[in-house]
Design a protein around this motif. Structure first.
Motif, PDB file in Angstrom:
ATOM      1  N   ARG A 118       4.455   1.787  -4.668  1.00 52.10           N
ATOM      2  CA  ARG A 118       3.568   1.901  -5.835  1.00 52.10           C
ATOM      3  C   ARG A 118       4.237   2.659  -6.976  1.00 52.10           C
ATOM      4  O   ARG A 118       4.036   2.341  -8.153  1.00 52.10           O
ATOM      5  CB  ARG A 118       2.265   2.584  -5.420  1.00 52.10           C
ATOM      6  N   LYS A 119       5.031   3.634  -6.614  1.00 53.69           N
ATOM      7  CA  LYS A 119       5.797   4.373  -7.626  1.00 53.69           C
ATOM      8  C   LYS A 119       6.775   3.434  -8.335  1.00 53.69           C
ATOM      9  O   LYS A 119       6.915   3.478  -9.569  1.00 53.69           O
ATOM     10  CB  LYS A 119       6.555   5.516  -6.943  1.00 53.69           C
ATOM     11  N   ASN A 174      10.948   3.733   6.665  1.00 55.48           N
ATOM     12  CA  ASN A 174       9.516   3.684   7.006  1.00 55.48           C
ATOM     13  C   ASN A 174       9.107   2.267   7.387  1.00 55.48           C
ATOM     14  O   ASN A 174       8.353   2.055   8.340  1.00 55.48           O
ATOM     15  CB  ASN A 174       8.648   4.127   5.828  1.00 55.48           C
ATOM     16  N   PHE A 189      12.060   4.354   1.243  1.00 60.41           N
ATOM     17  CA  PHE A 189      11.011   3.494   1.806  1.00 60.41           C
ATOM     18  C   PHE A 189      11.476   2.690   3.008  1.00 60.41           C
ATOM     19  O   PHE A 189      10.728   2.555   3.992  1.00 60.41           O
ATOM     20  CB  PHE A 189      10.501   2.543   0.719  1.00 60.41           C
ATOM     21  N   ARG A 247       4.887   1.114 -10.736  1.00 65.12           N
ATOM     22  CA  ARG A 247       4.392   1.747 -11.968  1.00 65.12           C
ATOM     23  C   ARG A 247       5.419   1.694 -13.090  1.00 65.12           C
ATOM     24  O   ARG A 247       5.058   1.654 -14.269  1.00 65.12           O
ATOM     25  CB  ARG A 247       3.971   3.196 -11.692  1.00 65.12           C
ATOM     26  N   ASP A 263      14.101   4.899  -4.471  1.00 69.10           N
ATOM     27  CA  ASP A 263      12.834   4.484  -3.866  1.00 69.10           C
ATOM     28  C   ASP A 263      13.093   3.633  -2.624  1.00 69.10           C
ATOM     29  O   ASP A 263      12.480   3.850  -1.568  1.00 69.10           O
ATOM     30  CB  ASP A 263      11.999   3.666  -4.858  1.00 69.10           C
ATOM     31  N   ALA A 316       0.801  -1.224   0.000  1.00 70.99           N
ATOM     32  CA  ALA A 316       0.000   0.000   0.000  1.00 70.99           C
ATOM     33  C   ALA A 316       0.834   1.274   0.000  1.00 70.99           C
ATOM     34  O   ALA A 316       0.294   2.366  -0.201  1.00 70.99           O
ATOM     35  CB  ALA A 316      -0.922   0.007   1.224  1.00 70.99           C
ATOM     36  N   HIS A 317       2.139   1.164   0.189  1.00 72.33           N
ATOM     37  CA  HIS A 317       2.983   2.347   0.372  1.00 72.33           C
ATOM     38  C   HIS A 317       3.173   3.098  -0.949  1.00 72.33           C
ATOM     39  O   HIS A 317       3.415   2.499  -1.998  1.00 72.33           O
ATOM     40  CB  HIS A 317       4.343   1.941   0.939  1.00 72.33           C
ATOM     41  N   LYS A 318       3.090   4.412  -0.889  1.00 71.31           N
ATOM     42  CA  LYS A 318       3.136   5.226  -2.112  1.00 71.31           C
ATOM     43  C   LYS A 318       4.475   5.100  -2.843  1.00 71.31           C
ATOM     44  O   LYS A 318       4.514   5.162  -4.078  1.00 71.31           O
ATOM     45  CB  LYS A 318       2.847   6.690  -1.791  1.00 71.31           C
ATOM     46  N   ILE A 319       5.571   4.936  -2.122  1.00 72.44           N
ATOM     47  CA  ILE A 319       6.874   4.806  -2.793  1.00 72.44           C
ATOM     48  C   ILE A 319       6.966   3.478  -3.522  1.00 72.44           C
ATOM     49  O   ILE A 319       7.467   3.402  -4.659  1.00 72.44           O
ATOM     50  CB  ILE A 319       8.028   4.958  -1.779  1.00 72.44           C
TER      51      ILE A 319
END
Length: 198
Positions: A59-60, A182, A179, A63, A175, A54-57
């Motif tokens: 997910r980056k 965290n 990450f 992508r 990234d 679920a972490h935005k980094i």
């Protein structure tokens, strides 16, 4: 995250390491026959996976791979992140990687017969090819990706992802470096919560 990160996040507790390692080889709640700490490791593994996905980094990172690999993008990122953890190991651990991985192999070799069959099979493979130590090398990552591609009978084309790692290494590494702290903080807190109820 992949095997090396899950083990690292187990805080050098051998039973939690075992639980964290075997978590993908147990279904549902079919693990109550293990001791409390192994159960804690299984729960921790699942929490780490949920947080990571679920972490935005993360997910980056995914992508960048999604168009080529679709739903395999997360599996590939897990492997890439273990590469960056191994490659930068000295930043995260005072124990040299060769010594750390040997201790892991010794532990799993001793405990293998008590673990699920799939875990036993992977332990043999992991030790034979020194997988954890070789995560720090692109040749080691290529071997893992080839193995994963073979498991999907070539459908995933994950063997090609070594090209993406080479081409976009600095982006993926950035990234990971952002990450991972965290994830460490999350894992430490989550383990305390799990230990308070199990």
């Amino acid at each position: 995250m992949n095997f090396l990160a899950h083990l690292y996040l187990s805080q050098n507790n051998t039973n939690i390491m075992i639980g964290n390692f075997i978590a993908d080889h147990v279904r549902g709640n079919n693990f109550t026959h293990f001791n409390a700490e192994i159960q804690q490791g299984i729960f921790l593994h699942r929490e780490i996976d949920t947080f990571t996905d679920a972490h935005k980094i993360v997910r980056k990172s995914k992508r960048r791979l999604h168009k080529r690999y679709r739903h395999y993008d997360g599996v590939i990122i897990d492997i890439f992140y273990d590469y960056f953890l191994a490659k930068n190991w000295i930043k995260y651990s005072a124990i040299p990687l060769d010594i750390y991985t040997k201790s892991i192999y010794d532990l799993f070799d001793r405990k293998s017969s008590e673990l699920p069959l799939k875990s036993q099979q992977f332990i043999k493979y992991m030790i034979e090819y020194n997988i954890l130590f070789n995560y720090q090398f692109k040749d080691g990552i290529a071997k893992v990706l080839n193995g994963m591609n073979n498991r999907t009978k070539g459908k995933s084309q994950m063997d090609l992802a070594i090209e993406d790692l080479t081409e976009l290494q600095s982006e993926f590494e950035e990234d990971f470096i952002l990450f991972f702290p965290n994830l460490i903080e999350f894992s430490n807190q989550k383990l305390k919560e799990i230990q308070s109820v199990i």
